[in-house]
Design an enzyme around this catalytic site. Structure first.
Site, short mmCIF file in Angstrom:
data_model
loop_
_atom_site.label_atom_id
_atom_site.label_comp_id
_atom_site.label_asym_id
_atom_site.label_seq_id
_atom_site.Cartn_x
_atom_site.Cartn_y
_atom_site.Cartn_z
CG ASP A 128 -0.42 -0.35 2.61
OD1 ASP A 128 0.93 -0.50 2.59
OD2 ASP A 128 -0.93 -0.85 3.38
CD GLU A 175 -8.59 1.10 7.66
OE1 GLU A 175 -8.46 0.52 8.55
OE2 GLU A 175 -8.06 2.37 7.75
CG HIS A 227 -6.18 -2.42 8.84
ND1 HIS A 227 -6.26 -1.16 9.89
CD2 HIS A 227 -4.93 -2.21 8.41
CE1 HIS A 227 -5.08 -0.64 9.70
NE2 HIS A 227 -4.35 -1.33 9.13
CG ASP A 249 -8.54 -1.70 12.55
OD1 ASP A 249 -7.70 -2.25 12.12
OD2 ASP A 249 -9.18 -0.54 12.00
C1 GLP Z 1 -0.76 0.37 8.40
C2 GLP Z 1 -0.37 -0.26 7.38
C3 GLP Z 1 -0.41 -1.76 7.22
C4 GLP Z 1 0.16 -2.46 8.67
C5 GLP Z 1 -0.48 -1.71 9.83
C6 GLP Z 1 -0.05 -1.86 11.23
O1 GLP Z 1 -2.29 0.53 8.55
N1 GLP Z 1 -0.92 -0.31 6.09
O2 GLP Z 1 0.02 -2.71 6.45
O3 GLP Z 1 0.20 -3.57 9.06
O4 GLP Z 1 -0.44 -0.18 9.54
O5 GLP Z 1 1.18 -1.23 11.37
P1 GLP Z 1 2.17 -1.57 12.73
O6 GLP Z 1 3.12 -2.60 12.40
O7 GLP Z 1 2.99 -0.06 12.83
O8 GLP Z 1 1.38 -1.69 13.93
#
Ligand code: GLP
Length: 263
Positions: free
Chosen positions: A72, A148, A143, A141
């Site tokens: 993404d 989402e 995702h 959450d």
């Molecule tokens: C963002 C990214 C996800 C990632 C998530 C959690 O939303 N788009 O790909 O998994 O954050 O991030 P973190 O690993 O910093 O908790």
């Protein structure tokens, strides 16, 4: 589904990096073709990237025959902005390994036609022969990528509006200023991730405990999009002990015993 429980984030990262390295080697040597790797951003994969860089610098692995597709990217953030996912990937991984630049694919959140960009990305994945292993993280959450809660579990690469929860969670990277966090992103779909031949999710820290419980013990639900992993023929969750805190002890023991059994 396999669940690998490690003591902490570092050990989870080391295990995951070793697993990926083994897969790259096997595909490169036995199948004699490039390995196609899907990659996430976020804090969860950082120990994996650190270990991949370390193993590369030690001469254990080359990325010359690896093609990557990132999950993404924010819409409208310049690529050289320190919080863009382009910047993150080069800073944490690509600048430190020998991957040819032309093998790196990241969605362009500044493309003139964002819809076309998403369609082209799906096509590029197909042209590369599909993704061998999609590495992912999950949000608090549940995702996956930027899919989402409420996202279609059959979704493909597209533009998504971020939820308040995600904007809030990601504001920590923008000096806590919610107004600076982009409201939209381009993301691979849940279906795009599920098409990978293998999916490995790295889930660490207590703030992911509720999500991990829902993803593993709950039913498949678009409200916890990572729960779709239950349908993948080759899904692995690599987590640390903190992330398992909300799961039933029985579940934790069951998966630990499976991994530790010698037969
Ligand atoms: C963002 C990214 C996800 C990632 C998530 C959690 O939303 N788009 O790909 O998994 O954050 O991030 P973190 O690993 O910093 O908790």
């Amino acid at each position: 589904m396999r669940i690998i429980i490690k003591k902490d984030q570092t050990q989870a990262g080391e295990w995951t990096a070793a697993y990926i390295i083994e897969k790259i080697r096997k595909t490169n040597s036995e199948k004699n073709r490039p390995f196609v790797l899907g990659l996430p951003t976020g804090s969860s994969p950082i120990p994996v990237y650190r270990e991949l860089v370390k193993r590369h610098q030690a001469g254990d692995i080359s990325f010359k025959n690896v093609i990557t597709f990132n999950m993404d990217e924010y819409v409208g953030l310049p690529q050289d902005h320190t919080e863009s996912y382009h910047y993150f990937m080069f800073d944490n991984l690509f600048n430190h390994i020998d991957i040819p630049p032309e093998n790196i694919n990241i969605l362009n959140g500044n493309a003139k036609d964002l819809q076309q960009e998403c369609e082209d990305y799906e096509k590029k994945i197909v042209d590369a022969g599909g993704i061998d292993l999609f590495l992912g993280g999950i949000g608090p959450d549940g995702h996956i990528a930027f899919n989402e809660p409420g996202s279609s579990l059959a979704s493909r690469t597209r533009i998504k509006t971020l939820t308040y929860d995600t904007v809030l969670a990601n504001s920590r990277f923008f000096n806590g200023d919610l107004a600076k966090v982009p409201r939209m992103a381009l993301t691979v779909g849940v279906g795009t991730v599920m098409d990978a031949r293998e999916v490995v999710l790295i889930v660490t820290g207590f703030n992911k405990a509720r999500a991990l419980k829902e993803v593993v013990e709950g039913g498949i639900s678009h409200m916890w999009t990572a729960s779709i992993l239950q349908m993948h023929p080759k899904g692995i969750i690599v987590c640390d002990e903190s992330a398992t805190m909300e799961m039933q002890m029985e579940t934790v023991k069951y998966f630990s015993n499976l991994e530790n059994s010698q037969f």
